[in-house]
Design a protein around this motif. Structure first.
Motif, PDB file in Angstrom:
ATOM      1  N   PHE A  47      76.593  63.913  66.172  1.00 14.01           N
ATOM      2  CA  PHE A  47      75.317  63.903  65.458  1.00 14.01           C
ATOM      3  C   PHE A  47      74.093  63.777  66.378  1.00 14.01           C
ATOM      4  CE2 PHE A  47      78.582  62.134  62.614  1.00 14.01           C
ATOM      5  CZ  PHE A  47      78.540  63.085  61.591  1.00 14.01           C
ATOM      6  N   VAL A  48      74.261  64.105  67.671  1.00 10.42           N
ATOM      7  CA  VAL A  48      73.106  64.041  68.575  1.00 10.42           C
ATOM      8  C   VAL A  48      72.104  65.156  68.259  1.00 10.42           C
ATOM      9  CG1 VAL A  48      73.990  65.496  70.471  1.00 10.42           C
ATOM     10  CG2 VAL A  48      72.451  63.588  70.978  1.00 10.42           C
ATOM     11  N   PHE A  49      72.594  66.248  67.665  1.00  7.57           N
ATOM     12  CA  PHE A  49      71.720  67.348  67.269  1.00  7.57           C
ATOM     13  C   PHE A  49      71.497  67.330  65.761  1.00  7.57           C
ATOM     14  CE2 PHE A  49      73.741  69.327  71.137  1.00  7.57           C
ATOM     15  CZ  PHE A  49      72.589  69.301  71.917  1.00  7.57           C
ATOM     16  N   LYS A  50      70.266  67.569  65.377  1.00 11.56           N
ATOM     17  CA  LYS A  50      69.913  67.610  63.953  1.00 11.56           C
ATOM     18  C   LYS A  50      70.449  68.862  63.288  1.00 11.56           C
ATOM     19  CE  LYS A  50      65.892  68.090  60.917  1.00 11.56           C
ATOM     20  NZ  LYS A  50      64.413  68.249  60.885  1.00 11.56           N
ATOM     21  N   ASP A  51      70.272  69.998  63.962  1.00 13.28           N
ATOM     22  CA  ASP A  51      70.702  71.284  63.432  1.00 13.28           C
ATOM     23  C   ASP A  51      70.834  72.272  64.584  1.00 13.28           C
ATOM     24  OD1 ASP A  51      68.027  71.938  64.057  1.00 13.28           O
ATOM     25  OD2 ASP A  51      67.367  71.719  61.980  1.00 13.28           O
ATOM     26  N   TYR A  77      78.306  56.954  82.160  1.00 17.05           N
ATOM     27  CA  TYR A  77      77.768  58.082  82.924  1.00 17.05           C
ATOM     28  C   TYR A  77      76.255  58.053  83.135  1.00 17.05           C
ATOM     29  CZ  TYR A  77      82.271  59.709  81.150  1.00 17.05           C
ATOM     30  OH  TYR A  77      83.596  59.800  80.802  1.00 17.05           O
ATOM     31  N   GLY A  78      75.567  57.082  82.534  1.00 16.92           N
ATOM     32  CA  GLY A  78      74.110  57.106  82.585  1.00 16.92           C
ATOM     33  C   GLY A  78      73.606  58.149  81.607  1.00 16.92           C
ATOM     34  N   GLY A  79      72.469  58.734  81.917  1.00 18.51           N
ATOM     35  CA  GLY A  79      71.968  59.818  81.075  1.00 18.51           C
ATOM     36  C   GLY A  79      71.203  59.354  79.849  1.00 18.51           C
ATOM     37  N   ASP A  80      70.811  58.068  79.817  1.00 22.75           N
ATOM     38  CA  ASP A  80      70.044  57.575  78.671  1.00 22.75           C
ATOM     39  C   ASP A  80      68.759  58.379  78.499  1.00 22.75           C
ATOM     40  OD1 ASP A  80      69.558  55.666  76.526  1.00 22.75           O
ATOM     41  OD2 ASP A  80      67.978  54.858  77.808  1.00 22.75           O
ATOM     42  N   GLU A  81      68.180  58.806  79.635  1.00 19.17           N
ATOM     43  CA  GLU A  81      66.930  59.580  79.558  1.00 19.17           C
ATOM     44  C   GLU A  81      67.147  60.922  78.871  1.00 19.17           C
ATOM     45  OE1 GLU A  81      68.686  60.637  83.664  1.00 19.17           O
ATOM     46  OE2 GLU A  81      68.685  58.978  82.229  1.00 19.17           O
ATOM     47  N   TYR A  82      68.353  61.486  79.024  1.00 17.95           N
ATOM     48  CA  TYR A  82      68.632  62.763  78.369  1.00 17.95           C
ATOM     49  C   TYR A  82      68.791  62.587  76.859  1.00 17.95           C
ATOM     50  CZ  TYR A  82      69.258  64.941  82.937  1.00 17.95           C
ATOM     51  OH  TYR A  82      69.052  65.429  84.206  1.00 17.95           O
ATOM     52  N   ILE A  83      69.452  61.508  76.464  1.00 26.39           N
ATOM     53  CA  ILE A  83      69.597  61.249  75.026  1.00 26.39           C
ATOM     54  C   ILE A  83      68.222  61.048  74.393  1.00 26.39           C
ATOM     55  CG2 ILE A  83      70.510  59.656  73.295  1.00 26.39           C
ATOM     56  CD1 ILE A  83      72.870  59.136  75.135  1.00 26.39           C
ATOM     57  N   LYS A  84      67.373  60.285  75.067  1.00 28.06           N
ATOM     58  CA  LYS A  84      66.020  60.056  74.545  1.00 28.06           C
ATOM     59  C   LYS A  84      65.223  61.359  74.490  1.00 28.06           C
ATOM     60  CE  LYS A  84      65.704  55.227  75.986  1.00 28.06           C
ATOM     61  NZ  LYS A  84      65.130  54.269  76.968  1.00 28.06           N
ATOM     62  N   ALA A  85      65.415  62.211  75.495  1.00 34.24           N
ATOM     63  CA  ALA A  85      64.720  63.503  75.521  1.00 34.24           C
ATOM     64  C   ALA A  85      65.205  64.407  74.390  1.00 34.24           C
ATOM     65  CB  ALA A  85      64.911  64.185  76.865  1.00 34.24           C
ATOM     66  N   ILE A  86      66.519  64.379  74.123  1.00 28.30           N
ATOM     67  CA  ILE A  86      67.080  65.163  73.008  1.00 28.30           C
ATOM     68  C   ILE A  86      66.487  64.671  71.690  1.00 28.30           C
ATOM     69  CG2 ILE A  86      69.188  65.633  71.687  1.00 28.30           C
ATOM     70  CD1 ILE A  86      70.700  65.582  74.394  1.00 28.30           C
ATOM     71  N   ASP A  87      66.410  63.354  71.524  1.00 28.64           N
ATOM     72  CA  ASP A  87      65.830  62.787  70.308  1.00 28.64           C
ATOM     73  C   ASP A  87      64.351  63.156  70.178  1.00 28.64           C
ATOM     74  OD1 ASP A  87      68.205  61.602  69.549  1.00 28.64           O
ATOM     75  OD2 ASP A  87      67.731  59.643  70.407  1.00 28.64           O
ATOM     76  N   ALA A  88      63.656  63.243  71.312  1.00 18.62           N
ATOM     77  CA  ALA A  88      62.210  63.501  71.295  1.00 18.62           C
ATOM     78  C   ALA A  88      61.876  64.892  70.786  1.00 18.62           C
ATOM     79  CB  ALA A  88      61.629  63.310  72.696  1.00 18.62           C
ATOM     80  N   VAL A  89      62.772  65.859  70.978  1.00 12.70           N
ATOM     81  CA  VAL A  89      62.489  67.224  70.509  1.00 12.70           C
ATOM     82  C   VAL A  89      63.200  67.522  69.187  1.00 12.70           C
ATOM     83  CG1 VAL A  89      62.076  68.103  72.833  1.00 12.70           C
ATOM     84  CG2 VAL A  89      64.372  68.270  71.854  1.00 12.70           C
ATOM     85  N   ARG A  90      63.697  66.474  68.550  1.00 13.16           N
ATOM     86  CA  ARG A  90      64.461  66.631  67.310  1.00 13.16           C
ATOM     87  C   ARG A  90      63.657  67.327  66.214  1.00 13.16           C
ATOM     88  NH1 ARG A  90      69.179  64.177  66.069  1.00 13.16           N
ATOM     89  NH2 ARG A  90      69.770  64.035  63.874  1.00 13.16           N
ATOM     90  N   GLU A  91      62.399  66.968  66.091  1.00 15.13           N
ATOM     91  CA  GLU A  91      61.591  67.499  65.003  1.00 15.13           C
ATOM     92  C   GLU A  91      60.616  68.590  65.451  1.00 15.13           C
ATOM     93  OE1 GLU A  91      62.380  66.606  62.076  1.00 15.13           O
ATOM     94  OE2 GLU A  91      63.676  64.950  62.686  1.00 15.13           O
ATOM     95  N   SER A  92      60.619  68.936  66.732  1.00 14.80           N
ATOM     96  CA  SER A  92      59.693  69.974  67.209  1.00 14.80           C
ATOM     97  C   SER A  92      60.157  71.348  66.781  1.00 14.80           C
ATOM     98  CB  SER A  92      59.573  69.913  68.739  1.00 14.80           C
ATOM     99  OG  SER A  92      60.808  70.240  69.340  1.00 14.80           O
ATOM    100  N   LYS A  93      59.262  72.320  66.875  1.00 15.73           N
ATOM    101  CA  LYS A  93      59.572  73.691  66.475  1.00 15.73           C
ATOM    102  C   LYS A  93      59.676  74.593  67.703  1.00 15.73           C
ATOM    103  CE  LYS A  93      59.465  72.744  62.089  1.00 15.73           C
ATOM    104  NZ  LYS A  93      60.677  72.748  61.272  1.00 15.73           N
TER     105      LYS A  93
END
Length: 332
Positions: free
Chosen positions: A111-115, A316-332
């Protein structure tokens, strides 16, 4: 007479030169392209489109020969072959590369991706490209992300509507740490296995269940040995097309550009083909006797699998990538 003979010889030589272009393609460099999926899968059609585009962009100097149905080995063998240079190009699920680039597993988190649109924005944007570039440290050049689609759950025992229904099922996975942990959190027993062994394993009841895209369920005919299909959409799976880095680096800059462009353009074609097939696949497997459970409530599954995020970050680290993925969740 000597003048006529000389003229004839000159014209004959010119005639040979006129005919020369017909042999240009005989010297084309053929690149071996490995796919684990069946020829009926959009992966094969994407490979054929890749070949068509690459030949056009290079005037026939480069071409792609597609080997489907695990002809060049299962996913791990093909990726290893591409790293070692015995295979030129491979298309495989991004999770199959996580053994040496663990950060690619961020895309496997449930569920890391919305769609689908969200997934494409991430993969084709800065995040996806940064992570894909890490393949260079391991002998591969990442070319493009293609599409497997949303992972669904099928099984031979029970209609799955809630996490409780998953408990005790032996579920085939592709070995992704995130997919394995997801199964365990839902009370299932993950069984990593190459896709080439899956049909027989389902038929012989070595495993009860499998979780992967509708396209692979259909092209592999796994619906023939399953009773229930639940549209859980619990994770998105990208395909990653990569090339042996030494062979890529040996190409001229013009041909390198052509390879990347052709892979990406073929990816757009393959993605559309894959997505356009989904509704038809659902109807076809219903007709074949598979009971399809639609409109599965994702929230209970999402709640139970939340720990996968923290496990990933702690390993593995990568918290910044998860946050970045969440940040563009609602963008177009």
């Amino acid at each position: 007479m000597k003048l006529k003979k000389a003229l004839f010889a000159s014209l004959f030589a010119a005639g040979l030169m006129v005919g020369a272009p017909a042999t240009v393609h005989a010297d084309a460099q053929s690149l071996r392209f490995a796919s684990e999926a069946a020829r009926s899968d959009p992966q094969f059609a994407g490979g054929e489109k890749f070949n068509e585009l690459l030949k056009a962009k290079t005037g026939g100097a480069l071409e792609v020969k597609v080997y489907a149905d695990s002809a060049l080995g299962n996913a791990q063998a093909a990726i290893s072959g591409a790293r070692g240079g015995t295979i030129d190009i491979v298309v495989s699920g991004s999770s199959n590369y996580t053994g040496f680039v663990p950060l690619l597993g961020v895309f496997d988190i449930p569920f890391v991706f919305k769609d689908t649109a969200h997934a494409y924005r991430v993969l084709d944007g800065k995040i996806g490209q940064e992570i894909m570039n890490k393949l260079g440290e391991f002998g591969l050049k990442g070319l493009a992300y293609w599409d497997t689609g949303w992972r669904e759950l099928s099984n031979s025992k029970v209609p799955v509507r809630t996490p409780a229904d998953v408990k005790g099922l032996k579920v085939r996975t592709n070995g992704s740490p995130a997919h394995n942990e997801t199964c365990k959190l839902l009370g299932a027993n993950p069984v990593p296995m190459p896709i080439g062994e899956l049909y027989t394993a389902l038929e012989m009841k070595t495993v009860d269940s499998q979780e992967q895209s509708l396209g692979l369920l259909y092209s592999g005919k796994f619906y023939e040995v399953q009773k229930f299909l639940s549209l859980t959409n619990h994770a998105y799976s990208a395909l990653l097309v990569s090339m042996n880095k030494a062979k890529f680096d040996a190409l001229s800059p013009e041909h390198q550009k052509a390879v990347v462009e052709a892979a990406q353009e073929a990816g757009a074609y393959q993605r559309k083909l894959n997505n356009d097939n989904m509704k038809k696949i659902i109807e076809d497997v219903k007709k074949a006797g598979l009971q399809v459970i639609e409109n599965v409530d994702p929230n209970p599954f999402m709640e139970m699998t939340k720990p996968v995020r923290q496990t990933f970050v702690s390993k593995y680290g990568g918290d910044e990538y998860i946050k970045a993925i969440d940040a563009v969740r609602e963008s177009k």
